[in-house]
Structures are given as C-alpha cells and as structure tokens.
Scaffold this active site. Structure first.
Site, PDB file in Angstrom:
ATOM      1  N   ARG A 187      48.163  17.323  64.733  1.00  0.00           N
ATOM      2  CA  ARG A 187      48.602  16.734  63.457  1.00  0.00           C
ATOM      3  C   ARG A 187      47.455  15.871  62.938  1.00  0.00           C
ATOM      4  O   ARG A 187      46.970  14.983  63.626  1.00  0.00           O
ATOM      5  CB  ARG A 187      49.888  15.921  63.629  1.00  0.00           C
ATOM      6  N   HIS A 211      51.739   9.845  63.342  1.00  0.00           N
ATOM      7  CA  HIS A 211      52.982  10.392  63.892  1.00  0.00           C
ATOM      8  C   HIS A 211      54.074  10.383  62.828  1.00  0.00           C
ATOM      9  O   HIS A 211      54.749  11.392  62.605  1.00  0.00           O
ATOM     10  CB  HIS A 211      53.408   9.564  65.105  1.00  0.00           C
ATOM     11  N   TYR A 233      44.335   5.330  68.870  1.00  0.00           N
ATOM     12  CA  TYR A 233      44.423   6.124  70.104  1.00  0.00           C
ATOM     13  C   TYR A 233      43.716   7.483  70.008  1.00  0.00           C
ATOM     14  O   TYR A 233      43.655   8.210  70.988  1.00  0.00           O
ATOM     15  CB  TYR A 233      45.892   6.325  70.521  1.00  0.00           C
TER      16      TYR A 233
END
Length: 347
Positions: free
Chosen positions: A246, A250, A260
C-alpha cells in the site's frame, strides 16, 4: 512466488497466462485506473472532512481488482475495510460506499442482488463468516463461492485459523485472500510470524495455498480463476497470499508510514506499480493509450463528483435509526433507549 507478468510488462510464464480477450484486458486496466483515481479523490475528500473512515488502496489494485475480475456476480464477497473497491465493482453504488465511510446506515444496506456483506472492521472475523457462507452454498448446491480478504495482520488472529480449518474440514467452496502488504499498520510481517510465507499456513488446514505476485494482475487473475474452479468442483477452499504494497498510510486516521517504512522500500515497490506494469504490457499489444487512460480518469472524476453530491444530500442519520438497525430484535436496554430518543425527536 507465482508470476505471469514481470516488472517490465513482459510475459514470463506463458503456460499460465490467462486467456483474456483484448476487450477483457482493456476492461481490467480501466477498472484499475478508475480505482486509483477513486483512491486519490477519497483521500482528498477525507482531508476536506467530507468522508469519515478511509483506508487507502493505491498499490493494491492488482490484488483487489484482478482477483475480483475472476469472480462471478453470484459469488459472495466478505471484504475487509480496505476492500471497498471490490464491493463497488460487484455492484455497490458508489454513493453508498461513501455513506459507509461517513458512518451512515444506508451505506451498509446492500441492494438486492449485490452479494456482499459490509466491510468487516474486526480484523480476521470475515474468515469465519466466509466459512459459514461457503458451507451454506455447498448445502444448497450453489455453483458459486464465498471470497474473503484480509491483510497480513489478519493471519495473527484466531479467526483466520478457525475459518480456514472449518472450511477445509467440510470442503466448503471458499477462497481466502491474504493481501500481504508487509505491515499490519506498523508491525512488519516478520514480527508477526516465524513462517517463511503466509501461504504455507494453508498446510495446517489441509487446503491448497499459493503465494502470488500481488502487483501482477494476470497472475492474480489466473490463480483466482483456478481457485474458483476448484471450489465449485467440490475440491475445497484455497488460501492465496498476494505479495503487494500500500503506497499510502494504513488509514487516514493519523497513521504516518514514514515512521516505520524507509524511502528505499517505498522506491523499490513503486517500481513494481501494478498500473505501470499492466500499462506497459497493454501498450506493447496496441491495446492502451494515453487517450484511453484520460477517458477513464475523466469518467471516474465525474462519477465521484456525482456520488459524493448524492451522499451529501442523504438525510442525516438519526440516533433512532442507528438503534433500529443494530439488531433484528432489540434487547430490553436498547428498546428503552429507542423509546427515549423517539420521544426527544418528536418534540
């Protein structure tokens, strides 16, 4: 990992290349482009405060749209919250997809003949539901399948194993997708499991499992079609792990992927973009052009403009309507609340 089309848009596995007509190839590309535009506009609408909850989909078009392209209208979808595009292509009106994002009950009222549940917010719960729907299809003798999607994080939930085990034990016609985009929000997949792949988790349930290049629409289509044929022929369920990515956060609820994910990782996966890959393949066959793509983009923008206008015009949801739709038969405490709010609304 199963692959048909490489990053340069070249067929590398001719034996398993799906037998799609020129028109079908163009339609698949159109749907992927349309879905990318929908994602871009949905992010913008979310930032404007005109949509509520939204989970970006850019990068996962091959995994989502090409898998759905191999299904039939009578097949039943059990989506996760990132899988609204499949619902739209299965027949859910676009304005209702926007209402789902806004938290309006009408966004969860599926029109007659649109075989899908509402997007599941509870991680992995759709796997248990898919096993039940698939078993129901088997008992009724329906030649159709139940198809469900989760992310790599969903494989860390008990429902993931329970659903597959139940479906496997009864050879229920189900297809279980794991869209492995490498991170369950911020947790990398290697911290979720010691297994080398997520596809191999099928072994414990006694069902077939495949890992596929989730940025390759032809590979995803081919493996889904194969799994569907197995299911309706009584050979049982299949677990499909699509290796995908993606490009956005999120969800739009404050996630910051730069905390991250590295720039190098983003760049590596951008080179595998499913739209770039498929576009290259179709252009070499003389089936796609900049003009065709602009037509799809313009159509998507117009559809989205009309749909958000219709969603905005929907009567505001009342508390009584929210309560009325929670259960078929309301428990006593909700009956009391409903009576209280009806009294307030009547004043």
């Amino acid at each position: 990992m199963f692959q048909v089309l490489n990053e340069e848009g070249e067929i590398v596995n001719e034996e398993f290349a799906p037998d799609l007509s020129d028109e079908e190839l163009q339609e698949l590309m159109s749907r992927m482009v349309y879905t990318r535009v929908l994602d871009q506009r949905s992010i913008a609408l979310n930032r404007q405060g005109r949509l509520g909850f939204y989970a970006p989909t850019a990068g996962q078009e091959a995994s989502q749209i090409a898998s759905h392209f191999a299904l039939e209208k009578e097949d039943f979808l059990l989506p996760g919250y990132r899988d609204v595009p499949q619902m739209i292509w299965h027949g859910l009106p676009l304005y209702q997809a926007f209402l789902f994002s806004k938290g309006h009950f009408h966004g969860n009222q599926m029109p007659e003949g649109v075989n899908t549940l509402s997007p599941q917010i509870i991680i992995g719960a759709q796997y248990v539901q898919a096993a039940g729907v698939a078993l129901g299809k088997k008992l009724r003798g329906n030649k159709s399948v139940a198809v469900t999607y989760t992310g790599d994080g969903g494989t860390s939930q008990g429902d993931f194993y329970e659903g597959m085990n139940f479906a496997g034990a009864y050879k229920a016609p189900a297809i279980f997708f794991v869209q492995n985009n490498l991170f369950a929000i911020s947790v990398p997949v290697e911290k979720q499991t010691a297994a080398k792949t997520l596809a191999q988790k099928a072994v414990a349930a006694g069902i077939e499992g495949y890992q596929v290049d989730g940025m390759d629409p032809l590979a995803v289509y081919a493996i889904t079609k194969y799994a569907r044929e197995r299911a309706i022929n009584g050979e049982g369920p299949t677990l499909i792990e699509t290796m995908t990515y993606r490009y956005g956060p999120h969800t739009m609820a404050g996630d910051d992927p730069t905390r991250y994910r590295t720039d190098d990782l983003d760049t590596e996966w951008e080179k595998r973009d499913p739209l770039v890959r498929f576009r290259s393949y179709l252009e070499k066959k003389g089936l796609w052009s900049e003009e065709k793509e602009e037509e799809v983009i313009e159509r998507a923008r117009e559809d989205i403009k009309e749909a958000i206008k219709k969603a905005d015009a929907q009567p505001k949801q009342k508390v009584t309507e929210l309560i009325e739709h929670m259960f078929e038969e309301l428990p006593q405490h909700l009956e009391e609340q409903l009576a209280e709010y009806r009294e307030k609304e009547s004043k």
